[in-house]
Scaffold this motif. Structure first.
Motif, PDB file in Angstrom:
ATOM      1  N   GLU A  88     -13.749   9.251   7.819  1.00 36.91           N
ATOM      2  CA  GLU A  88     -14.428  10.036   6.792  1.00 36.91           C
ATOM      3  C   GLU A  88     -15.070   9.126   5.752  1.00 36.91           C
ATOM      4  OE1 GLU A  88     -13.299  13.347   3.343  1.00 36.91           O
ATOM      5  OE2 GLU A  88     -11.829  12.799   4.882  1.00 36.91           O
ATOM      6  N   LEU A  89     -14.353   8.083   5.333  1.00 40.16           N
ATOM      7  CA  LEU A  89     -14.889   7.155   4.339  1.00 40.16           C
ATOM      8  C   LEU A  89     -16.128   6.443   4.877  1.00 40.16           C
ATOM      9  CD1 LEU A  89     -14.614   5.605   1.637  1.00 40.16           C
ATOM     10  CD2 LEU A  89     -13.103   4.002   2.850  1.00 40.16           C
ATOM     11  N   VAL A  90     -16.051   5.935   6.106  1.00 39.04           N
ATOM     12  CA  VAL A  90     -17.161   5.178   6.684  1.00 39.04           C
ATOM     13  C   VAL A  90     -18.368   6.076   6.942  1.00 39.04           C
ATOM     14  CG1 VAL A  90     -17.869   3.831   8.698  1.00 39.04           C
ATOM     15  CG2 VAL A  90     -15.635   3.424   7.660  1.00 39.04           C
ATOM     16  N   SER A  91     -18.137   7.305   7.367  1.00 36.33           N
ATOM     17  CA  SER A  91     -19.253   8.224   7.600  1.00 36.33           C
ATOM     18  C   SER A  91     -20.004   8.500   6.313  1.00 36.33           C
ATOM     19  CB  SER A  91     -18.726   9.528   8.198  1.00 36.33           C
ATOM     20  OG  SER A  91     -18.135   9.303   9.471  1.00 36.33           O
ATOM     21  N   GLY A  92     -19.278   8.634   5.208  1.00 35.22           N
ATOM     22  CA  GLY A  92     -19.937   8.828   3.926  1.00 35.22           C
ATOM     23  C   GLY A  92     -20.760   7.624   3.521  1.00 35.22           C
ATOM     24  N   ILE A  93     -20.223   6.431   3.755  1.00 33.61           N
ATOM     25  CA  ILE A  93     -20.956   5.207   3.425  1.00 33.61           C
ATOM     26  C   ILE A  93     -22.268   5.147   4.208  1.00 33.61           C
ATOM     27  CG2 ILE A  93     -20.895   2.685   3.615  1.00 33.61           C
ATOM     28  CD1 ILE A  93     -17.862   2.883   3.092  1.00 33.61           C
ATOM     29  N   GLY A  94     -22.237   5.607   5.444  1.00 39.22           N
ATOM     30  CA  GLY A  94     -23.430   5.560   6.273  1.00 39.22           C
ATOM     31  C   GLY A  94     -24.585   6.359   5.718  1.00 39.22           C
TER      32      GLY A  94
ATOM     33  N   PRO B 136       0.826  -1.210   0.000  1.00 39.27           N
ATOM     34  CA  PRO B 136       0.000   0.000   0.000  1.00 39.27           C
ATOM     35  C   PRO B 136       0.850   1.246   0.000  1.00 39.27           C
ATOM     36  CG  PRO B 136      -0.020  -1.015   2.145  1.00 39.27           C
ATOM     37  CD  PRO B 136       0.776  -1.912   1.252  1.00 39.27           C
ATOM     38  N   THR B 137       1.463   1.596  -1.115  1.00 35.80           N
ATOM     39  CA  THR B 137       2.329   2.774  -1.149  1.00 35.80           C
ATOM     40  C   THR B 137       2.092   3.681  -2.344  1.00 35.80           C
ATOM     41  OG1 THR B 137       3.998   1.460  -2.268  1.00 35.80           O
ATOM     42  CG2 THR B 137       4.184   1.656   0.116  1.00 35.80           C
ATOM     43  N   THR B 138       1.287   3.280  -3.337  1.00 34.86           N
ATOM     44  CA  THR B 138       1.142   4.073  -4.550  1.00 34.86           C
ATOM     45  C   THR B 138      -0.218   4.755  -4.595  1.00 34.86           C
ATOM     46  OG1 THR B 138       2.503   2.442  -5.634  1.00 34.86           O
ATOM     47  CG2 THR B 138       1.325   3.998  -7.057  1.00 34.86           C
ATOM     48  N   PRO B 139      -0.258   6.100  -4.663  1.00 36.30           N
ATOM     49  CA  PRO B 139      -1.556   6.784  -4.661  1.00 36.30           C
ATOM     50  C   PRO B 139      -2.302   6.623  -5.972  1.00 36.30           C
ATOM     51  CG  PRO B 139       0.211   8.364  -4.907  1.00 36.30           C
ATOM     52  CD  PRO B 139       0.860   7.031  -4.691  1.00 36.30           C
ATOM     53  N   THR B 140      -3.624   6.378  -5.880  1.00 38.69           N
ATOM     54  CA  THR B 140      -4.525   6.308  -7.037  1.00 38.69           C
ATOM     55  C   THR B 140      -5.907   6.718  -6.598  1.00 38.69           C
ATOM     56  OG1 THR B 140      -5.002   4.062  -6.631  1.00 38.69           O
ATOM     57  CG2 THR B 140      -3.284   4.465  -8.200  1.00 38.69           C
ATOM     58  N   PRO B 141      -6.900   6.698  -7.519  1.00 38.66           N
ATOM     59  CA  PRO B 141      -8.256   7.143  -7.143  1.00 38.66           C
ATOM     60  C   PRO B 141      -8.895   6.294  -6.072  1.00 38.66           C
ATOM     61  CG  PRO B 141      -7.975   7.098  -9.514  1.00 38.66           C
ATOM     62  CD  PRO B 141      -6.756   6.472  -8.918  1.00 38.66           C
ATOM     63  N   GLY B 142     -10.142   6.670  -5.695  1.00 40.76           N
ATOM     64  CA  GLY B 142     -10.851   6.050  -4.585  1.00 40.76           C
ATOM     65  C   GLY B 142     -11.502   4.741  -4.932  1.00 40.76           C
ATOM     66  N   PRO B 143     -12.379   4.234  -4.056  1.00 44.09           N
ATOM     67  CA  PRO B 143     -12.927   2.880  -4.180  1.00 44.09           C
ATOM     68  C   PRO B 143     -13.678   2.631  -5.458  1.00 44.09           C
ATOM     69  CG  PRO B 143     -13.384   3.810  -2.023  1.00 44.09           C
ATOM     70  CD  PRO B 143     -12.812   4.898  -2.845  1.00 44.09           C
ATOM     71  N   SER B 144     -14.294   3.668  -6.037  1.00 45.02           N
ATOM     72  CA  SER B 144     -15.088   3.417  -7.233  1.00 45.02           C
ATOM     73  C   SER B 144     -14.271   3.447  -8.507  1.00 45.02           C
ATOM     74  CB  SER B 144     -16.210   4.451  -7.337  1.00 45.02           C
ATOM     75  OG  SER B 144     -15.654   5.752  -7.424  1.00 45.02           O
TER      76      SER B 144
ATOM     77  N   ASP C 216      -8.840  11.764   1.191  1.00 38.51           N
ATOM     78  CA  ASP C 216      -7.418  12.062   1.165  1.00 38.51           C
ATOM     79  C   ASP C 216      -6.734  11.222   2.236  1.00 38.51           C
ATOM     80  OD1 ASP C 216      -4.972  13.169   0.712  1.00 38.51           O
ATOM     81  OD2 ASP C 216      -5.381  15.037   1.808  1.00 38.51           O
ATOM     82  N   ALA C 217      -5.850  10.318   1.819  1.00 37.00           N
ATOM     83  CA  ALA C 217      -5.167   9.418   2.751  1.00 37.00           C
ATOM     84  C   ALA C 217      -3.664   9.548   2.574  1.00 37.00           C
ATOM     85  CB  ALA C 217      -5.610   7.982   2.521  1.00 37.00           C
ATOM     86  N   PRO C 218      -3.060  10.629   3.094  1.00 40.27           N
ATOM     87  CA  PRO C 218      -1.623  10.846   2.890  1.00 40.27           C
ATOM     88  C   PRO C 218      -0.750   9.779   3.529  1.00 40.27           C
ATOM     89  CG  PRO C 218      -2.506  12.394   4.505  1.00 40.27           C
ATOM     90  CD  PRO C 218      -3.674  11.695   3.905  1.00 40.27           C
ATOM     91  N   GLY C 219      -1.237   9.157   4.581  1.00 38.64           N
ATOM     92  CA  GLY C 219      -0.461   8.108   5.232  1.00 38.64           C
ATOM     93  C   GLY C 219      -0.832   6.717   4.775  1.00 38.64           C
ATOM     94  N   LYS C 220      -1.475   6.605   3.625  1.00 36.87           N
ATOM     95  CA  LYS C 220      -1.915   5.315   3.074  1.00 36.87           C
ATOM     96  C   LYS C 220      -2.849   4.589   4.038  1.00 36.87           C
ATOM     97  CE  LYS C 220       1.152   6.484   0.090  1.00 36.87           C
ATOM     98  NZ  LYS C 220       0.714   7.516  -0.856  1.00 36.87           N
ATOM     99  N   GLU C 221      -3.701   5.379   4.734  1.00 39.71           N
ATOM    100  CA  GLU C 221      -4.658   4.749   5.639  1.00 39.71           C
ATOM    101  C   GLU C 221      -5.674   3.899   4.884  1.00 39.71           C
ATOM    102  OE1 GLU C 221      -3.259   8.580   7.554  1.00 39.71           O
ATOM    103  OE2 GLU C 221      -3.950   7.929   5.567  1.00 39.71           O
TER     104      GLU C 221
END
Length: 791
Positions: free
Chosen positions: A565-571, A13-21, A579-584
């Motif tokens: 933030e991701l989970v709150s949106g799903i709810g 998990p080190t390369t930034p790319t778009p989100g889940p969709s 934005d996950a700068p630490g690869k969260e």
């Protein structure tokens, strides 16, 4: 947010790319949902254990015993169809995906005719014993010192007990498939074993059935003492009498014990008089009961038989309860009866109600009568009355729960002086019943309430669904093994009970819990309404919130970080990029189930430990179902081979294996295998030693590197890998995604193979509703209390 490219050499998990969709794997990877049926199986080379009709020669099954919990919710508008859903949760319309999740209930692959296939030293390798810890050998030796007459008598009694135990075990031992039975008997035995072992649930009118064993509806009883006496089972004579009746009908004798237990005294006579009572045995299908009845009754056993209709009514309501319903609307039940060939379903249902086999309710009966009168005066058509039908046990549990909640809600007229505190503390000071809602971060508020109450000198207990710091488990509290204990009246010795994970309360558990809260005490129900619901019937927390019968405190504490933030949106139905700068949060696109398994193993064993310093044993894998090419079975096999390889000498397990112990449907306790001996499998669960008897290992223990979302609810891990293979697309729903993603504390990896199905599930697949009566009961009681404030 980050994405691992599918052509990378390792899932790092080190390369930034778009989100889940964003990921769009090969469309060919998105196969049909895994229903366990041949036409829905994604890979013909790895069929689910429950595929096809049960027969005398089932395909070999994996050796590890597995247990899970599940009750997918019902959709009463589908037809009966085979299913292999062994997970507790809300299901989807037919064709049903494999295990749309649940905690929970035992789900095991039945041993294919072998009782002791484990290696040396494992519980399966030990002969049956009398329960005194021996190994089945006579205490008498070659050279023994002289003993007294009393000692000799005791020794002789021990030998006799061991001999009886061995003979009983031999009678109840699995029959080699196809070896001693054939035709209808073999089919029936295989089907029942598949269900009782959790490999294949009964196919029912209401979507897929869960893998959990069917629990008979019972009235709410006083909680058991700390050391309850074991319940007496059927006598050997009663079992033998049932065996004789089963033999006359061509059914396997192995069903005798379960039938005698389910039907109680005079089981043989009742079964001979009404062969359809065999439906009371978990796993028996109506078609199989019909065959048994024809063998006993001959041509008189027709589809219009009143006994058949009555048995089907009860059976259908039991199957609906496994989906979370405590009752069904009468038209829905009539439609289901018609699907099973009952010629006059409305008359059959009326007959069952008249005989007292089921209960009928008119929801909002008084209000409907008043509205009808007003409409009649105004010349308008009266609104239709909603008629519900339910089993007595669940009906009494809901009514008892409603009465208990109303009792607590009406306890205090003036608030106590608890000083200045949070909104939740002020609400609890002035009311006997309070609800509290919020996400994972909001759990700190009821914990602060408990701490404040203790400082005031109150007796406080904090209970949670799963083991949690500073809290007892709800199951342990009810069993008397954890918590404050009970007073002379059998009620909890406390002044404040705070229940976390309230959405996991089913109606029977909640009724027992509330009845145990003494007068003058306070109850706070806290939880996240967006997570998956309870494994058992009912939607207690949601019903209490809907009734508005007590104060509701809504937490405003947001879940922190990119994962929060991701989970709150799903709810709220939105799957956005974060934005996950630490690869969260990392997305790992995959093309097929095989690649999903491979990348998951890489993430758990290499990438996450290397990138975040989180050890592999703190990384939890969550997947939608047990079956399929990337279900828990396949993932656990691959993870065990990488992380703790071994021969599985203890009934499929080795020391160091991560497992899930399921002592009862809906409960999943993470543990680690320590050893095994004649008593059973020894586990270490949260620092407590657990011994699972060897005869229950298959039904109560499964490997736990990979679990389902229902098994994971209530717990959190430093890192979570959520696996979404293409064949799981139709298993996804908003509450499933919310629950699975929300189990991660520091890092979340999503092995993504469902293309746009993930965003579709979050936006457009809400949880399925459950038919219950609790909201109406609570509303009526609250209205009565307002009308008579002085009483």
């Amino acid at each position: 947010m980050s994405t691992d490219r599918p052509d990378a050499s390792a899932a790092d998990p080190t390369t930034p790319t778009p989100g889940p969709s964003a990921p769009s794997p090969d469309p060919a990877a998105s196969g049909p949902a895994d229903t366990g049926s041949p036409e829905a199986e994604p890979t013909p080379t790895a069929p689910a254990e429950g595929d096809g009709p049960p027969g005398p020669n089932p395909a070999p099954t994996p050796s590890p015993a597995e247990a899970g919990a599940g009750t997918p919710d019902a959709d009463p508008n589908t037809k009966p169809a085979p299913a292999d859903s062994d997970e507790t949760g809300d299901g989807d319309p037919e064709p049903e995906p494999q295990d749309p999740d649940a905690p929970a209930q035992p789900d095991t692959e039945p041993a294919a005719g072998e009782a002791g296939a484990a290696g040396d030293g494992g519980p399966e390798a030990e002969p049956s014993v009398s329960g005194r810890g021996g190994v089945g050998e006579s205490p008498a030796g070659g050279e023994t010192p002289a003993v007294s007459e009393a000692a000799a008598e005791l020794a002789a009694q021990k030998v006799e007990r061991e001999r009886i135990a061995r003979r009983k075990a031999e009678r109840q031992a699995p029959v080699e498939a196809g070896g001693k039975l054939s035709g209808k008997a073999a089919d029936l035995l295989a089907a029942v074993r598949a269900v009782e072992g959790g490999e294949k649930p009964p196919a029912v009118y209401f979507d897929d059935a869960p893998a959990a064993p069917r629990k008979a509806a019972t009235t709410t009883a006083p909680p058991p003492p700390r050391n309850p006496e074991p319940a007496a089972g059927p006598t050997p004579d009663a079992i033998a009498a049932v065996e004789a009746v089963l033999a006359r009908g061509g059914a396997p004798a192995a069903l005798a014990g379960a039938a005698a237990t389910a039907l109680g005294e005079d089981a043989a006579e009742r079964l001979a008089e009404d062969p359809w009572r065999l439906l009371a045995v978990a796993g028996v299908r109506p078609t199989q009961a019909d065959g048994f009845a024809r063998a006993l009754l001959g041509p008189d056993a027709g589809p219009a038989d009143e006994r058949r209709a009555a048995a089907l009514v009860g059976w259908l309501l039991e199957q609906a309860a496994l989906k979370g319903h405590t009752a069904l609307e009468a038209p829905t039940l009539e439609s289901a009866l018609a699907q099973y060939g009952v010629p006059a379903p409305a008359e059959a249902l009326e007959q069952a109600i008249g005989d007292g086999a089921v209960l009928v309710f008119s929801e909002g009966e008084d209000a409907e009568a008043e509205e009808a009168e007003e409409s009649e005066e105004a010349g308008e058509d009266a609104a239709p009355v909603r008629v519900l039908v339910g089993l007595e046990g669940y009906a009494l549990a809901e009514e008892s729960l409603a009465d208990g909640l109303a009792r607590l809600a009406n306890t205090f007229d003036t608030p106590a002086d608890w000083g200045d505190g949070s909104e939740l503390i002020r609400a609890a000071a002035g009311h006997g019943l309070v609800t509290h809602t919020g996400g994972e971060a909001a759990r700190a508020e009821p914990q602060a309430l408990a701490a404040a109450a203790r400082e005031l000198g109150l007796r406080v207990c904090l209970a949670a669904h799963a083991p949690a710091p500073g809290a007892v488990t709800t199951a342990g509290l009810l069993a008397g093994t954890e918590g404050p204990g009970r007073d002379a009246d059998g009620q909890f010795a406390l002044d404040l009970l705070v229940v976390l994970d309230a959405p996991q309360l089913d109606v029977e558990t909640a009724a027992a819990l509330v009845e145990s809260v003494p007068d003058g005490a306070r109850l706070v129900l806290s939880g996240d309404p967006a997570v998956l619901g309870s494994a058992g019937p009912g939607r207690v927390f949601a019903d209490v919130l809907a009734a508005r019968a007590c104060p509701r405190v809504v937490s405003r504490v947001p879940d922190p970080g990119p994962i929060g933030e991701l989970v709150s949106g799903i709810g709220i139905g939105e799957l956005g990029q974060v934005d996950a700068p630490g690869k969260e949060v990392v997305i790992v696109p995959v093309r097929d189930a095989g690649e999903a398994v491979h990348r998951t193993v890489q993430l758990v064993a290499e990438s996450v430990p290397r990138a975040f310093g989180i050890p592999a044993d703190s990384v939890q894998v969550i997947t939608p179902g047990h079956g399929g090419s990337a279900g828990t079975r396949a993932l656990n096999t691959a993870l065990k081979e990488r992380l703790n390889p071994g021969p599985g000498r203890f009934g499929g397990f080795d020391p160091g294996d991560r497992v899930v112990h399921v002592p009862s449907p809906g409960r999943a306790v993470p543990a680690t295998v320590v050893s095994a001996d004649a008593r059973g499998l020894h586990l270490d669960g949260a620092g407590a030693r657990i011994v699972v008897p060897k005869e229950r290992v298959e039904s109560q223990v499964r490997h736990g590197w990979a679990v389902t979302a229902h098994q994971a609810v209530g717990a959190r891990w430093p890192a979570v890998v959520v696996v979404l293979p293409g064949d799981a697309a139709r298993a996804l729903s908003r509450d499933w995604v919310y629950t699975a993603f929300g189990r991660a504390e520091r890092h979340l990896s999503v092995v993504h193979g469902v293309d746009q199905a993930l965003a579709h599930a979050v936006a457009q697949v809400p949880p399925k509703p459950r038919t219950t009566r609790l909201t109406g009961l609570l509303s009526a009681l609250a209205e009565a209390a307002r009308d008579k404030p002085g009483e």
